[in-house]
Structure formats: C-alpha cells, structure tokens
Design a protein around this motif. Structure first.
Motif, short mmCIF file in Angstrom:
data_model
loop_
_atom_site.label_atom_id
_atom_site.label_comp_id
_atom_site.label_asym_id
_atom_site.label_seq_id
_atom_site.Cartn_x
_atom_site.Cartn_y
_atom_site.Cartn_z
N LEU A 151 12.53 20.31 -7.69
CA LEU A 151 13.75 20.15 -8.49
C LEU A 151 13.58 20.81 -9.85
N GLU A 152 12.41 20.65 -10.45
CA GLU A 152 12.16 21.22 -11.78
C GLU A 152 12.16 22.74 -11.74
N LYS A 153 11.75 23.34 -10.62
CA LYS A 153 11.77 24.79 -10.49
C LYS A 153 13.20 25.31 -10.35
N ASN B 91 13.18 11.32 -1.55
CA ASN B 91 12.31 11.09 -2.70
C ASN B 91 13.05 11.32 -4.02
N ILE B 92 13.85 12.38 -4.08
CA ILE B 92 14.63 12.64 -5.31
C ILE B 92 15.63 11.51 -5.54
N LYS B 93 16.25 11.05 -4.47
CA LYS B 93 17.22 9.96 -4.59
C LYS B 93 16.55 8.69 -5.12
N ARG B 94 15.37 8.38 -4.61
CA ARG B 94 14.66 7.19 -5.06
C ARG B 94 14.29 7.29 -6.54
N MET B 95 13.79 8.46 -6.95
CA MET B 95 13.42 8.63 -8.35
C MET B 95 14.64 8.57 -9.27
N GLN B 96 15.75 9.17 -8.83
CA GLN B 96 16.94 9.18 -9.66
C GLN B 96 17.53 7.78 -9.80
N LYS B 97 17.45 7.00 -8.73
CA LYS B 97 17.92 5.61 -8.79
C LYS B 97 17.10 4.80 -9.78
N GLN B 98 15.77 5.03 -9.78
CA GLN B 98 14.90 4.34 -10.73
C GLN B 98 15.20 4.76 -12.16
N LEU B 99 15.51 6.05 -12.37
CA LEU B 99 15.85 6.52 -13.70
C LEU B 99 17.12 5.84 -14.21
N CYS B 100 18.12 5.70 -13.34
CA CYS B 100 19.36 5.04 -13.74
C CYS B 100 19.12 3.57 -14.10
N ALA B 101 18.14 2.95 -13.44
CA ALA B 101 17.83 1.56 -13.75
C ALA B 101 17.15 1.42 -15.11
N LEU B 102 16.46 2.48 -15.55
CA LEU B 102 15.72 2.43 -16.80
C LEU B 102 16.52 2.94 -17.99
N MET C 194 0.83 -1.20 0.00
CA MET C 194 0.00 0.00 0.00
C MET C 194 0.87 1.25 0.00
N VAL C 195 0.41 2.27 -0.66
CA VAL C 195 1.07 3.57 -0.63
C VAL C 195 0.00 4.63 -0.42
N GLY C 196 0.23 5.52 0.51
CA GLY C 196 -0.76 6.54 0.83
C GLY C 196 -0.74 7.68 -0.16
N ASP C 197 -1.86 8.41 -0.20
CA ASP C 197 -1.94 9.58 -1.08
C ASP C 197 -0.89 10.61 -0.72
N SER C 198 -0.57 10.71 0.58
CA SER C 198 0.43 11.71 1.01
C SER C 198 1.80 11.39 0.44
N THR C 199 2.12 10.09 0.33
CA THR C 199 3.40 9.70 -0.25
C THR C 199 3.48 10.10 -1.72
N ILE C 200 2.39 9.87 -2.44
CA ILE C 200 2.35 10.26 -3.86
C ILE C 200 2.50 11.77 -3.99
N ARG C 201 1.80 12.52 -3.13
CA ARG C 201 1.90 13.99 -3.19
C ARG C 201 3.33 14.45 -2.89
N ASP C 202 3.98 13.82 -1.91
CA ASP C 202 5.36 14.19 -1.56
C ASP C 202 6.31 13.94 -2.73
N LEU C 203 6.11 12.84 -3.45
CA LEU C 203 6.96 12.54 -4.60
C LEU C 203 6.79 13.60 -5.69
N HIS C 204 5.55 13.93 -6.00
CA HIS C 204 5.29 14.95 -7.03
C HIS C 204 5.84 16.31 -6.60
N TRP C 205 5.73 16.64 -5.33
CA TRP C 205 6.20 17.93 -4.84
C TRP C 205 7.72 18.01 -4.91
N ALA C 206 8.42 16.93 -4.55
CA ALA C 206 9.88 16.92 -4.64
C ALA C 206 10.33 17.09 -6.09
N ALA C 207 9.65 16.40 -7.01
CA ALA C 207 10.00 16.52 -8.43
C ALA C 207 9.77 17.94 -8.92
N LEU C 208 8.68 18.58 -8.47
CA LEU C 208 8.38 19.94 -8.91
C LEU C 208 9.41 20.93 -8.36
#
Length: 687
Positions: free
Chosen positions: A330-332, A409-420, A314-328
């Motif tokens: 970084l993008e800013k 969160n940024i570290k997790r996303m970047q690790k996934q990007l490197c795997a892909l 299970m993953v909570g809505d707050s976790t999804i929001r935190d991931l999107h916020w961290a990405a935003l």
C-alpha cells in the motif's frame, strides 16, 4: 565454514583457501563496493597453509598498490569500450540474422525446432556468461541459474551443447583480442578481460534484438546501448523505463495491461475536534509505521501469560510477515510520506490495479521489499524477464487467494486505525475481496497420486550416488530432512514449516500409539491456535523407519529433528523455506505435469481432498489439518475436543499410499556429524 586464526585463511572441506577483500574506495572508484578474491592453497596442512597465506597476502598488497596505475596505463577508456561493443554487436547480429534466415528456409529445421527458442538459448547463454564471468564452469548449476524457465529436455540439450564446446571461453578471448587489435591496441591482462566482457554483453544484446525482430538498429540506438554497457563498472543503475501498455512476447499473444481508472472520491477526513497527542501520533503514521502498532495492539501485551493456563492467542511469523508486506505494498502505491489516515479510496483502486500488473514472484527477491523499489520497477523487471524468456506471460497478475489476503490485512489495519483516531472515516475494502471457493481451489491445486509416486521414485528414496550427490542414482540411502520431510507432508497433511521445525521431543515414540505433537517451541510458533495438535504416526512412516530415525538422532545427541535445515544465526529465514530452497526447487523439475501454483503445499490439499472423498466430516478434517473451526460456529471452535488419536489414525489411513514400491527400513543411515549443522549464511551482495 571453519575459519582459522588468520583473517585471510579459511578452510573449505579439508583444503585451505586464501581470501582477501579489497575495498574499491582505496582505488578511487567507489565508496561502497569491494572485490573479493579467493584461491585454493592446494594443501590440507595448516602449517603449510599459513606460510602460503602470508605470501599471498604480501603479494596481494603489491597488486593492490599497483592496480590503479595499471588500469590507467593499460585499461580501456569509455570511448574504446563503446566502439568494441558496437562492432561486436553489429557483427554478431548479422551472423544471427543470416542464421535465422537459413533456419526459416529449411523445412527440415522447421519441423525439428523453432528460431525463437534457439535465439532465446543464445541470449540466455551470453547473458549468463556476462553475469557469471568466463571463469565460472558452465555445468548443470549454470543451466539451472540462467535457463530456469526452459523445459527439462531443453535444459539437458543445452548442458550437452556446453559440454561439447569446452573451448567457448578461449573463442571469446580470441574475439576480444581481435576487437582490441582493430582499435589499434595491444592486448594485455587488463584490457582483454574487459573486452571479453563487452563481447559477451554485445552478443547477448544482439540475440535479444534479433529475437525481438529488431534486426536493423540505427546508429544512434547502437551508440546509446554501447555507452550504457561501457559505463564504469560501479556506476549507478539507471531507473527502468516506464511500463508500456502492451508488451510483445515472442511467439505469444501480447500482454494487455490496463491502467487503473480514476474514481472520484472525497478524501478521508479526520474529525475537526482536537486530537490528543497519542491520537495525533497514530494519525501521522504511514502504513508501514502503523503496522507495528497494529501487531502490538492485536497480539501484544499479554506476554506474561505465556506458559500459564491462560495463554494468549498465538500468531505465526508468517502472519506478521503478511501484515508488513500488505502495508508495504500500500505504501508503494501512495505518495511518499503520506499518512495511513490520509489514504483514500482512489489509492485502494490504484493498488488493486497494480495487483493485475505485478508478477506472482513479487516478494521473493529481497530488493522487492526495499522501500526504494517501486511497483513500476518490479513490473518492468518482470516484463524484461518475459521478453528474455525467463518467465511465462501468465505469471503476470496475482491470484485471487493472494490479493484477498492482502485486502483482508489492509482492512484489519484500517479498522484498527479508525478505532484509535476518533472521527476517521473507514474505507470499505470489502468490494476488493473476491469470493474464493476453497474446495474447488484445493481440488485444482492438489498433487496427484501419480505425481507423488514420481517424487518418491527419485534417488533420495530409492538410492543415491553419494551424500553429496543425492539426486544422482546409486545405491546409497541417507535418512535426514530430504528423506523424511516430504514423506511427513504427504502422510500427515501438515504444513512444511510445522514439519521442518520439529524437535526430537515433539515425537512420542514410546506412547501406546506413537504420535507427533505440533506445538509452539523454541524453534518457532504455529500459524493459528488450531494448529496445535497431536497426529499419530502413519503406518507407512513406521514401515519406512521414521521412529528408528528419531531414536538414532536422539542417541547421537541431537535435539532438532532436522538440524541440517536450520539457517545460521542472524537470519530470519524460516526452516521450511530453507528446505524449499535447497531441495524442492531441484526436485520440482522431475515431477510430471506440475502446474504453476503446485508446490509442496499441494500435498496438503491432496490429504484434505482424500479425507473429504472418504466422507470424513469437516470438523474432523480441520482437527487433523490444523484449520480454524470458526466457520462451523462457536460451539465447534470453542467446546469440541480434538479427535481421539485412535480415530485420527483411522482417518490417516484414507491417505493414498504412494510409497509401497519402497523397501522396508532395515537400518538407519544418518548424515555425517559435519553435515548435521546449521547452514552457513549467504554473503550479502553489495548494493
């Protein structure tokens, strides 16, 4: 809000109102904005309301057709408006300069108050009137909106001052008419309202100038300020000025803002080997584009397991929001359109530098999440609020807990990007993560017993005036979300959202030991897998009538435990956030010695600390609070059975009782049916 078949007719309570929206495109002013007008029809009878509504609609059409002509003939041009602003600001500034000098010369006054606070009151008062308009009542809600950072005793004095001067609007209109006459114009309905708005804006600007020590402003600066105020109402908003390296806060030390220092780093490189079409697509994604891929890869693909013996993680809505916020965030920081695969270590350094310049309130405003809103704009707005006295200087800079969450969160996303994307070099973000002592943080942020007792001594629990005046003292007691949510937070240690989204079926009243089942339901998921748990109902909750409330709601045909907290359809606002907005922010000022960072969640820290002080082991505490067991090893996280309900009841008794002054429940008084409904959505402001 109930609506009739007539588009311009609506009902507010029992009284019918007329409302019409006029789009300004039809007036030639703008293609985006509109004006909404509302008037009470002063009747509760539908037939009468229909007739009056039809008459109002016909008359408003005549006004609409006549408005543009009247504005051109009787309104103010930009030069005249600028002249009114300049003269009023100069005159009011001179009044304040002399008044401040008199304050400083009086030893009696210096002992009672200080000029900076009083000038801040003037500034917020006039700015508040400029924002709301002269017709808006200057009641307690006005004070709460425009003086949010003032201490409660000061707010009470401000409210008393406004109550003692009911003719303030008349004096502003008189000043506006005088300014019009000085320009050789005869006052009328069109130019007087505009002139009055310019008067209050000029006074707010004058108070700000004197407060900042700018008693003498050159003519050029005054003219520039006037032209800014006198622009057409719907002109585009100018971009904020660059953030200065030092911002002087009246009566405080300067806030030093250091620029991130560049570090020479080679850019990340993708393998020169040919990428597949899918790999190239991932490599071209921006951070906000890739976060959707990350969520799908990490948490998606196993929807078919829902409800089976092999449920997906299970993953909570707050976790999804935190991931999107961290990405935003970084993008800013990076150049527009730069792919995530091209982000460098230097970009990480720049983002980390921004974390020390951004306010702790970032993300609370919807505009913060607008891709067009830059971090510089957010930082500038925070500095403006500090200068205006609306925010404390120590609210600049995110906390370690918040920045660590973003970096994880940024570290997790970047690790996934490197795997892909084969050959992509991973950036080490771990050095940006600061070790945080959870035990010391929870001890610092916990709610004290005295603070909790002060909360439960307020009218919602001891007796309120009426169902619509819950924070005023009286003899009425109502059982609803306001009454029980904070009690449940204190006596279970559960999260705010977990409690607010409970359904009637989640409360097992007839079990040998009544308990609450925190689980994913149609009202929402949970934060983590370990958040799914059963907690017995604390004896104090039993004494205060919690089970009687549940049964009464069930008999009333309800399925939600607190239906009045739910937002209307079409909004993604969490139920716990609704409670925070409609109740906690009004309760918070009455909690003594409440520090920044202490909110409803602080009660959860109090429970954790009480259990720890009672010698209860970490694994059992995690079971009760719904924390992850991973730090205790695979055995604890995978094979340990939850603490039995009886044992957990003994643990709950270690929570301090802070409601022993409240009487036993002798009956349940539910909210009226009309109030046990989803809250209406707020209208979206034009942008």
């Amino acid at each position: 809000m109930p609506r009739s078949a007539f588009s311009n007719l609506k009902r507010r309570g029992a009284v019918y109102w007329w409302r019409r929206k006029i789009f300004l495109k039809a007036l030639g002013f703008s293609e985006k904005f509109s004006i909404s007008s509302e008037f009470s029809l002063l009747t509760k009878e539908l037939d009468h309301a229909r007739g009056r509504s039809a008459a109002m609609t016909a008359y408003s059409e005549r006004l609409r057709m006549n408005l543009r002509t009247q504005v051109a003939a009787n309104g103010l041009d930009q030069e005249t408006a600028a002249a009114i602003f300049v003269e009023e600001m100069r005159a009011y500034r001179n009044e304040l300069v002399h008044l401040e000098a008199a304050w400083k010369a009086s030893p009696v006054y210096s002992k009672l108050s200080n000029s900076d606070d009083d000038l801040a009151v003037f500034q917020c008062l006039w700015q508040g009137i400029a924002n709301d308009g002269l017709g808006v009542p200057r009641d307690w809600s006005f004070v709460e909106r425009h003086f949010p950072w003032f201490p409660e005793p000061m707010k009470v004095r401000i409210r008393g001052l406004l109550r003692d001067h009911p003719g303030l609007s008349d004096t502003v209109r008189e000043a506006a008419i005088a300014r019009l006459n000085a320009q050789g114009l005869e006052a009328n309905a069109f130019n007087t309202s505009v002139a009055a708005d310019l008067v209050v804006q000029a006074r707010a600007a004058a108070a700000e100038a004197v407060r900042k020590g700018n008693q003498l402003i050159d003519t050029t600066t005054l003219a520039q300020m006037a032209l800014e105020r006198a622009k057409p109402t719907f002109a585009p908003i100018a971009a904020p000025a660059p953030l200065p390296s030092t911002v002087i806060i009246p009566a405080q030390q300067p806030v030093q803002i250091s620029e991130p220092q560049p570090i020479a780093r080679a850019p990340r490189k993708v393998s020169q080997g040919k990428l597949t079409e899918e790999e190239a697509r991932f490599a071209a994604m921006t951070p906000t584009e890739f976060v959707a891929v990350f969520v799908g890869e990490r948490y998606g693909g196993l929807e078919h397991r829902v409800g089976t013996k092999r449920p997906t993680k299970m993953v909570g809505d707050s976790t999804i929001r935190d991931l999107h916020w961290a990405a935003l965030l970084l993008e800013k920081t990076i150049p527009a359109g730069l792919p995530f695969s091209k982000v460098t270590y230097q970009h990480y350094v720049e983002l980390d530098g921004w974390f020390d310049r951004l306010p702790v309130t970032i993300g609370k405003s919807p505009s913060d999440k607008d891709p067009a809103t830059t971090l510089q704009m957010i930082a500038d707005k925070a500095i403006d609020r500090i200068v205006a006295g609306e925010m404390e200087a120590d609210q600049i800079g995110l906390t370690t807990n918040t920045t660590n969450k973003h970096w994880h969160n940024i570290k997790r996303m970047q690790k996934q990007l490197c795997a892909l994307v084969p050959g992509l070099t991973e950036i080490d973000a771990s050095k940006f993560i600061t070790p945080d002592d959870r035990d010391s943080r929870e001890a610092r942020d916990k709610l004290s017993n005295e603070q909790a007792k002060a909360i439960f001594s307020l009218p919602p629990w001891t007796g309120c005036h009426s169902v619509n005046e819950r924070l005023d003292e009286g003899s009425q007691l109502y059982h609803d979300g306001l009454f029980f949510v904070l009690l449940l937070v204190w006596y279970t240690g559960a999260r705010r959202e977990e409690i607010c989204k409970l359904k009637i079926d989640d409360i097992f009243c007839d079990a040998p030991l009544p308990y609450i089942y925190f689980r994913p339901t149609s009202t929402g998921g949970l934060k983590t897998t370990n958040s799914k748990r059963k907690l017995p109902v604390h004896r104090e909750l039993l004494r205060l009538g919690f089970l009687e409330y549940v049964r009464a709601m069930q008999d009333a045909g309800e399925t939600l435990l607190f239906p009045e907290l739910y937002p209307s359809g079409g909004t993604k606002r969490a139920v716990g956030d609704v409670f925070y907005k409609i109740w906690w922010i009004y309760i918070r000022p009455f909690v003594p010695d409440l520090k920044r960072g202490q909110a409803m969640h602080a009660a959860r820290h109090s429970v954790s600390d009480a259990l720890k002080q009672a010698g209860i082991d970490l694994e059992s505490r995690n079971d009760l609070l719904g924390h992850s067991q991973q730090k205790l090893g695979d055995g604890a996280a995978t094979y340990s059975e939850p603490v039995a309900l009886a044992r957990m009841m003994d643990m709950l008794q270690e929570i301090p009782v802070v409601t022993d002054h409240l009487p036993d429940c002798v009956g349940t008084n539910l909210l009226p049916d009309s109030m046990r409904i989803a809250r209406p959505a707020r209208a979206v402001k034009p942008r």
